[in-house]
Design a protein around this motif. Structure first.
Motif, mmCIF file in Angstrom:
data_model
loop_
_atom_site.group_PDB
_atom_site.id
_atom_site.type_symbol
_atom_site.label_atom_id
_atom_site.label_comp_id
_atom_site.label_asym_id
_atom_site.label_seq_id
_atom_site.Cartn_x
_atom_site.Cartn_y
_atom_site.Cartn_z
ATOM 1 N N UNK A 51 10.579 -0.641 -2.106
ATOM 2 C CA UNK A 51 9.219 -1.397 -1.212
ATOM 3 C C UNK A 51 8.054 -1.087 -2.004
ATOM 4 N N UNK A 52 7.278 -2.033 -2.276
ATOM 5 C CA UNK A 52 5.953 -2.275 -2.871
ATOM 6 C C UNK A 52 5.008 -2.957 -1.962
ATOM 7 N N UNK A 53 3.932 -2.199 -1.280
ATOM 8 C CA UNK A 53 2.936 -2.678 -0.630
ATOM 9 C C UNK A 53 1.709 -2.403 -1.269
ATOM 10 N N UNK A 54 0.879 -3.713 -1.521
ATOM 11 C CA UNK A 54 -0.524 -3.450 -2.003
ATOM 12 C C UNK A 54 -1.402 -4.077 -0.977
ATOM 13 N N UNK A 55 -2.412 -3.579 -0.452
ATOM 14 C CA UNK A 55 -3.864 -4.071 0.210
ATOM 15 C C UNK A 55 -4.818 -3.750 -0.353
ATOM 16 N N UNK A 56 -5.636 -4.886 -0.608
ATOM 17 C CA UNK A 56 -6.937 -4.667 -1.134
ATOM 18 C C UNK A 56 -8.188 -5.274 -0.010
ATOM 19 N N UNK A 57 -8.963 -4.337 0.432
ATOM 20 C CA UNK A 57 -9.843 -4.669 1.535
ATOM 21 C C UNK A 57 -10.089 -3.750 2.545
ATOM 22 N N UNK A 58 -10.726 -4.056 3.662
ATOM 23 C CA UNK A 58 -11.229 -2.935 4.679
ATOM 24 C C UNK A 58 -10.335 -3.105 5.762
ATOM 25 N N UNK A 59 -10.049 -1.864 6.521
ATOM 26 C CA UNK A 59 -9.602 -1.739 7.718
ATOM 27 C C UNK A 59 -8.054 -2.139 7.618
ATOM 28 N N UNK A 60 -7.322 -2.201 6.628
ATOM 29 C CA UNK A 60 -5.854 -2.675 6.404
ATOM 30 C C UNK A 60 -4.985 -1.632 7.027
ATOM 31 N N UNK A 61 -3.708 -1.985 7.514
ATOM 32 C CA UNK A 61 -3.066 -0.873 8.001
ATOM 33 C C UNK A 61 -1.696 -1.035 7.540
#
Length: 230
Positions: free
Chosen positions: A35-45
């Motif tokens: 599993x690979x999760x990438x989040x770029x930005x504000x207030x991600x969950x």
């Protein structure tokens, strides 16, 4: 979302210079997950609303990256031979990960990297004799960060099995706080290397001998408490 096999998730939302939040809720069972999760930005969950991020199965490889401020990670991983890698880069981020707190969990590796200020992270590993060896590695760069690590396995270590917590902290000046706990049948090792001022460290280890604390701190006004009981 149920998932077996390989999951790749990329969440990046940008429009007119504004970053929008993305939420990932996962409930999966089965071995050999990648599993690979990438989040770029504000207030991600990743996880909650309300709950999910529940991964059950052996031989899972999980990599979660969040870049930005006020992001959140919350969830549980259960099973043997897990590799959980978490990276948060930014300010005022939070993470709480539970590994092997609901069932057996032997031979687990938890690797976390925090870069930024005013971040809060909690790692809970094991709750019973069913949870065995664990290798926890945490690197923090920044100021006013709060770290809590609880390694609660009561399993007796045999052979090359280990219960290891390795923490490295550095900041321009001040106010990182670390609380670590080892509980159980011995072989609890904690290594803490700190650079900066006004650090607060509480290290507690207990249970059936085999306890080592290796602390290096460079900077003024550190507050250190080390308790080892049998």
């Amino acid at each position: 979302m149920k998932a077996l096999g390989i999951i790749a998730f990329l969440a990046t939302f940008v429009m007119c210079g504004v970053s929008y939040a993305s939420d990932v809720y996962i409930n999966q069972s089965g071995a050999d997950l990648d599993l690979n999760i990438t989040q770029d930005g504000q207030t991600n969950k990743v996880g909650t609303s309300t709950e999910d991020f529940d991964l059950d199965g052996d031989d899972q490889t999980i990599d979660i990256d969040q870049i930005g401020n006020t992001n959140t990670i919350s969830g549980s991983v259960d099973g043997d031979t897990q590799v959980l890698t978490v990276r948060q880069e930014g300010n005022s981020n939070t993470s709480t990960v539970n590994v092997g707190t609901n069932s057996s969990a032997d031979d687990n590796s938890i690797i976390q990297t925090l870069t930024g200020d005013s971040n809060t992270t909690t790692v809970n590993v094991g709750t019973s004799a069913a949870s065995g060896d664990a290798d926890i590695d945490l690197a923090v760069t920044g100021d006013s960060n709060t770290v809590t690590i609880n390694e609660n396995s009561t399993a007796t270590m045999i052979g090359d099995d280990k219960k290891i917590t390795n923490i490295t902290l550095s900041g321009d000046s001040n106010s990182n706080t670390v609380t670590t706990t080892h509980a159980g049948a011995g072989d609890h090792d904690t290594t803490l290397a700190h650079t900066g001022s006004d650090g607060t460290f509480s290290i507690n280890q207990s249970g059936a001998n085999d306890s080592v604390v290796d602390l290096t701190t460079s900077g003024a006004d550190a507050s250190v408490s080390i308790t080892i009981t049998d």
